[in-house]
Scaffold this motif. Structure first.
Motif, PDB file in Angstrom:
ATOM      1  N   GLU A 120       3.455  -6.906-110.109  1.00 47.56           N
ATOM      2  CA  GLU A 120       3.271  -6.040-109.010  1.00 47.56           C
ATOM      3  C   GLU A 120       2.742  -4.761-109.490  1.00 47.56           C
ATOM      4  O   GLU A 120       3.591  -3.847-110.253  1.00 47.56           O
ATOM      5  N   ASP A 121       1.667  -4.020-108.945  1.00 47.25           N
ATOM      6  CA  ASP A 121       1.475  -2.803-109.468  1.00 47.25           C
ATOM      7  C   ASP A 121       1.341  -2.655-110.812  1.00 47.25           C
ATOM      8  O   ASP A 121       1.720  -1.508-111.345  1.00 47.25           O
ATOM      9  N   LYS A 123       3.119  -3.843-113.045  1.00 50.66           N
ATOM     10  CA  LYS A 123       4.719  -4.012-113.556  1.00 50.66           C
ATOM     11  C   LYS A 123       4.886  -5.284-113.421  1.00 50.66           C
ATOM     12  O   LYS A 123       4.902  -5.940-112.297  1.00 50.66           O
TER      13      LYS A 123
END
Length: 278
Positions: A120-121, A123
């Protein structure tokens, strides 16, 4: 010959041609097992319930559904309707069919995953509360009993997953339908035909003229994996797992062409050979 046919659950996949082809194969005494998806039906059901579908990306780049407890309940209802509707279509085509999900007789079983690694994002994270599992065992005796009785088994997830190592607690969970079909085909030493809404695997996903017709060597398989994007990534993964499990061959082909199963068995689409395994 035993043929396992995976009918995709995307809105663009029309199962009518596959239903007619299964009728043709069974009249000619071929054993056929159907495995189906239901992604669109599940998303539509979630929308009606006011819940957004939640898709996540794994560290390996594969996109899949995150199935929390509420989504799991809706998933079971939606997949049950898809299965009933498909069985009805076969019966109306003169094909004796019986609907089964992975919980029935522990048809599809293995360990549960209650947490998954996601990106996510940019990471890597761990998300908990997941209701999914990994299929490790297929009850081939149950399938053989249906085939011997003259029925076409129409199989869907959920699978039945172990909650604990001692195997005393089990629960229905989500599993990828392509990989479920791969597990069934491998267990039955069958030919797997994966029907989707494109001709097969393209060397360039933006160029419909770049169809990869055969995957015959480990180098070919690496090329197909590199070329696959989006939903096709799981189909190439499923093809690999089916061959590793003992399937005779795998074909990814277009569900919407004329006589889609017969065409796939006669050379349409992308064919994966056991010799492609490293």
């Amino acid at each position: 010959m035993t043929v396992v046919v995976k009918i995709g659950g995307a809105r663009a996949v029309d199962p009518a041609g596959a239903v007619t082809d299964v009728a043709h194969l069974t009249v000619n005494d071929e054993d056929v097992v159907v495995v189906h998806g239901g992604s669109t039906a599940v998303d539509d059901a979630l929308d009606r319930m006011g819940k957004e579908p939640d898709y996540v990306e794994s560290p390996s780049g594969v996109t899949g559904r995150f199935t929390d407890a509420e989504t799991m309940e809706i998933f079971e209802m939606a997949m049950g309707k898809v299965n009933t509707d498909l069985v009805a279509a076969f019966e109306n085509a003169g094909v004796p069919a019986v609907g089964l999900n992975g919980v029935d007789g522990k048809l599809l079983s293995g360990p549960r995953k209650s947490a998954v690694r996601v990106v996510e994002d940019g990471k890597k994270k761990i998300r908990r509360g997941e209701h999914s599992g990994t299929i490790e065992d297929v009850n081939t005796d149950l399938l053989a009993a249906q085939l011997d009785a003259g029925y076409v088994p129409v199989v869907s997830v959920p699978m039945f997953a172990r909650e604990s190592e001692d195997g005393e607690e089990w629960t229905p969970v989500n599993a990828d339908a392509d990989r479920a079909a791969a597990a069934v085909a491998g267990a039955l030493d069958a030919t797997l035909v994966v029907l989707t809404d494109v001709e097969g695997v393209y060397a360039d996903p933006d160029d419909p003229e770049s169809l990869i017709e055969e995957v015959l060597t480990p180098e070919d398989l690496d090329g197909a994996k590199d070329a696959a994007e989006g939903f096709m990534t799981k189909k190439v993964l499923a093809a690999t797992e089916a061959l590793e499990g003992g399937a005779e061959s795998v074909v990814v082909s277009d569900a919407n062409r004329r006589d889609p199963i017969v065409a796939a068995l006669e050379g349409a689409g992308t064919r994966f050979s056991p010799e492609a395994l490293p």
